[in-house]
Scaffold this active site. Structure first.
Site, PDB file in Angstrom:
ATOM      1  N   TRP A  53      64.100 -63.802 -44.087  1.00  0.00           N
ATOM      2  CA  TRP A  53      63.492 -65.410 -44.620  1.00  0.00           C
ATOM      3  C   TRP A  53      62.458 -65.134 -46.232  1.00  0.00           C
ATOM      4  CZ3 TRP A  53      66.025 -67.882 -42.175  1.00  0.00           C
ATOM      5  CH2 TRP A  53      67.067 -67.890 -40.902  1.00  0.00           C
TER       6      TRP A  53
ATOM      7  N   ASP B  55      54.265 -68.352 -44.241  1.00  0.00           N
ATOM      8  CA  ASP B  55      55.792 -68.561 -43.457  1.00  0.00           C
ATOM      9  C   ASP B  55      55.023 -67.906 -42.088  1.00  0.00           C
ATOM     10  OD1 ASP B  55      57.193 -69.182 -41.768  1.00  0.00           O
ATOM     11  OD2 ASP B  55      58.906 -67.934 -42.672  1.00  0.00           O
TER      12      ASP B  55
ATOM     13  N   LYS C  71      59.064 -71.212 -31.512  1.00  0.00           N
ATOM     14  CA  LYS C  71      59.161 -70.174 -31.093  1.00  0.00           C
ATOM     15  C   LYS C  71      57.967 -70.286 -30.692  1.00  0.00           C
ATOM     16  CE  LYS C  71      61.294 -68.633 -35.120  1.00  0.00           C
ATOM     17  NZ  LYS C  71      63.492 -68.360 -34.487  1.00  0.00           N
TER      18      LYS C  71
END
Length: 377
Positions: A119, A188, A212
């Site tokens: 990511w 992030d 999440k």
């Protein structure tokens, strides 16, 4: 929900009920059962409106209040003051990969990235596409992303330093963030957001996809300092400019109302049921420690993939001796009601995502299954 905080163990010791499995998915992930029950109870008639939350106008004053309350609760849980705002967007972390450089570095400015896996690598490459002179200040790629870097080559010219707080694919997590970066930090935080207290004194922006630890997919939460947002590039399309969301209180267009509503219920669960982020962190540490201990004491049958000093509390990744055993493990686990244990498709293996809402009983059941599977192998 009860306003009386219970012990963490009692708060998370919930039976499966309703024919539910134990959900170890990396995302969309488990939600607190109590939150699901409350949302289900209000599904047809939200707060006496005669409509579902999925039907009512986002301009209704009750909805506007609900969105404002969710923002306030997020900031309160994190202990953030008036210099911060929480805004609600869509597009997941992937849109943030572009929005951040478009707003703050698209004029060819330097931006530093720390590459710790898929990511952060995607974010770095997107910054290059968006016109920033993005550079890698550190990377753990040569170590197969098994660790968090501990030395950095920061540029004195960088507008910001970008990192990924928790790496869902490789199972690594920052224990602490760089203290002496010459530029403000941006992160992030999708997969460990609200799993522990955070010291954001060196940050100006943090973003998290909700799916999440916070709520349903479709919602992205951005923590941002308005003072920093004001330095952004002028003339961007309105929906790509952070100031749009700040000026409109996230109501410039129709926001993901239902996802914000569920996120608000999760905030109340964290505050009233769990007792705050310090207690949530204690629960998560205990769950992760038990699972890592089971891996480490298996005499090599289960092999953790992240270095011990970089292990994630949210995503526990490990391998078995052969791919065939891994396939058998996953198949048998499903029969036992243990779902979502397959590793990310890019790396394979096993991954147990033990986010906030995964109860301690689920981890205990997984550990017992692992011991029995090893005994029979």
């Amino acid at each position: 929900m009860s306003s009386e905080a219970e012990t963490p163990e009692k708060a998370l010791k919930a039976g499966r009920g309703y024919g539910r499995v134990y959900n170890f998915n990396g995302g969309p992930a488990a939600l607190p059962q109590e939150v699901l029950e409350e949302a289900a109870g209000e599904l047809l008639n939200w707060r006496g409106s005669g409509m579902s939350m999925m039907e009512i106008s986002h301009r209704d004053k009750r909805v506007v209040q609900m969105v404002g309350d969710c923002e306030s609760d997020i900031l309160a849980l994190l202990g953030l003051g008036s210099e911060w705002r929480a805004i609600f967007l869509q597009g997941g972390a992937s849109l943030q990969f572009a929005m951040i450089p478009m707003n703050f570095a698209a004029d060819g400015a330097v931006s530093d990235y720390v590459n710790t896996g898929m990511w952060s690598d995607k974010a770095y490459k997107e910054a290059l596409v968006c016109g920033s002179k993005a550079r890698l200040a550190a990377s753990s790629q040569k170590d197969d992303f098994t660790r968090i870097p501990d030395s950095f080559d920061f540029s004195q010219e960088a507008r910001y330093v970008y990192l990924t707080a928790n790496n869902t694919v490789r199972g690594t997590e920052w224990r602490s963030f760089p203290e002496k970066a010459p530029a403000p930090l941006i992160s992030d935080m999708s997969s460990d957001f609200l799993s522990r207290p955070l010291d954001l004194k060196n940050f100006v922006l943090a973003h998290a996809g909700a799916q999440k630890n916070v709520g349903p997919a479709g919602l992205t939460i951005v923590l941002i300092k308005p003072e920093f947002a004001a330095t952004g590039k002028k003339g961007l399309p309105r929906l790509l400019d952070y100031r749009t969301y700040l000026e409109s209180d996230s109501m410039y267009n129709t926001p993901p109302v239902f996802s914000i509503y569920v996120a608000g219920l999760v905030m109340k669960w964290l505050r009233n049921k769990i007792g705050g982020l310090s207690r949530m962190a204690a629960i998560n540490q205990k769950k992760a420690a038990a699972l890592y201990l089971a891996i480490d004491q298996s005499q090599g049958f289960y092999r953790g993939t992240a270095r011990e000093d970089s292990r994630s509390l949210m995503n526990v990744t490990f391998r078995l001796p052969t791919p065939e055993l891994e396939e058998a493990f996953l198949a048998q686990a499903k029969k036992e009601g243990l779902w979502g244990l397959n590793g990310h498709r890019s790396v394979g293996g096993i991954r147990a995502s033990i986010y906030n809402a995964v109860p301690a009983e689920a981890v205990k059941t997984l550990i017992e299954f692992m011991a029995e599977f090893q005994r029979r192998a």
